[in-house]
Scaffold this motif. Structure first.
Motif, PDB file in Angstrom:
ATOM      1  N   GLU A  89       4.984   8.577   5.972  1.00 41.58           N
ATOM      2  CA  GLU A  89       4.982   7.181   3.932  1.00 41.58           C
ATOM      3  C   GLU A  89       4.102   7.342   3.365  1.00 41.58           C
ATOM      4  OE1 GLU A  89       6.563   2.643   5.730  1.00 41.58           O
ATOM      5  OE2 GLU A  89       4.779   3.483   7.215  1.00 41.58           O
ATOM      6  N   LYS A  92       5.066   9.842   1.072  1.00 38.74           N
ATOM      7  CA  LYS A  92       5.534   9.991   0.106  1.00 38.74           C
ATOM      8  C   LYS A  92       4.873   8.573  -1.403  1.00 38.74           C
ATOM      9  CE  LYS A  92       9.579   6.406  -0.105  1.00 38.74           C
ATOM     10  NZ  LYS A  92       9.337   5.053  -0.726  1.00 38.74           N
ATOM     11  N   PHE A  93       4.357   7.953  -0.668  1.00 36.68           N
ATOM     12  CA  PHE A  93       3.380   7.088  -1.835  1.00 36.68           C
ATOM     13  C   PHE A  93       2.456   8.278  -2.667  1.00 36.68           C
ATOM     14  CE2 PHE A  93       5.042   3.011   0.744  1.00 36.68           C
ATOM     15  CZ  PHE A  93       5.378   2.804  -0.156  1.00 36.68           C
ATOM     16  N   GLU A  96       4.629   9.645  -5.075  1.00 34.41           N
ATOM     17  CA  GLU A  96       5.176   8.770  -6.523  1.00 34.41           C
ATOM     18  C   GLU A  96       3.896   8.368  -6.962  1.00 34.41           C
ATOM     19  OE1 GLU A  96       6.872   5.344  -4.009  1.00 34.41           O
ATOM     20  OE2 GLU A  96       8.583   6.926  -3.351  1.00 34.41           O
ATOM     21  N   TYR A  98       0.968   7.140  -5.842  1.00 36.79           N
ATOM     22  CA  TYR A  98       0.252   5.974  -5.808  1.00 36.79           C
ATOM     23  C   TYR A  98      -1.803   6.591  -5.402  1.00 36.79           C
ATOM     24  CZ  TYR A  98       3.837   2.975  -6.320  1.00 36.79           C
ATOM     25  OH  TYR A  98       5.002   2.065  -6.503  1.00 36.79           O
ATOM     26  N   ILE A 103      -2.152   2.943  -1.651  1.00 36.57           N
ATOM     27  CA  ILE A 103      -1.155   2.836  -0.593  1.00 36.57           C
ATOM     28  C   ILE A 103      -1.958   2.036   0.312  1.00 36.57           C
ATOM     29  CG2 ILE A 103      -0.321   4.347   0.634  1.00 36.57           C
ATOM     30  CD1 ILE A 103      -0.665   6.539  -0.803  1.00 36.57           C
ATOM     31  N   ILE A 106      -0.020  -1.108   0.174  1.00 40.67           N
ATOM     32  CA  ILE A 106       1.427  -1.618   0.072  1.00 40.67           C
ATOM     33  C   ILE A 106       2.223  -1.482   1.715  1.00 40.67           C
ATOM     34  CG2 ILE A 106       3.206  -0.845  -0.146  1.00 40.67           C
ATOM     35  CD1 ILE A 106       1.880   0.570  -2.959  1.00 40.67           C
TER      36      ILE A 106
END
Length: 139
Positions: A89, A92-93, A96, A98, A103, A106
């Motif tokens: 997870e 992935k962020f 992107e 972040y 993170i 989120i």
């Protein structure tokens, strides 16, 4: 592994490329590494591309001993088997764009947990930074 021994291996992977009609096509990407005889460091990499008839013709990733003609590693870069769900997870962020603080917000975890996941990702994947980890991850 000695430099001379390393030259006997190639990396094969599957990538997509757009053709002139803007349609994605599967391509077999094969990379050979050439090392300097002077200092044993990587001098350059030779890439060969071959159109694949279907995506199933080409594994996602493999290392081939080109001297013996044998597959040494196949699809080892399956990050789902290497990283924990939390690390995946966070990765992935990170990919992107972040920041760690974002993170943490989120995912409703502490920034210390995010930083621990980041450290684990770098160690487990043996990369120098998060960008390289995401690039190699096939997300």
């Amino acid at each position: 592994m000695e430099t001379q021994e390393r030259t006997g291996y190639s990396v094969v992977s599957k990538i997509r490329m757009k053709d002139k009609n803007h349609t994605y096509r599967w391509v077999k990407h094969r990379m050979f590494y050439i090392y300097s005889p002077d200092n044993g460091r990587l001098r350059f990499a030779l890439c060969l591309y071959h159109m694949a008839l279907t995506s199933s013709n080409v594994p996602d990733f493999m290392i081939v001993n080109i001297i013996k003609g044998k597959v040494v590693v196949k699809n080892k870069l399956d990050y789902k088997n290497i990283l924990s769900p939390g690390e995946l997870e966070v990765l992935k962020f990170l990919g992107e764009g972040y920041a760690s603080k974002e993170i943490a917000g989120i995912l409703s975890i502490s920034i210390n947990t995010v930083n621990r996941h980041r450290q684990n990702i770098l160690e487990k994947l043996k990369v120098k930074n998060s960008t390289q980890a995401f690039k190699d991850s096939f997300f």
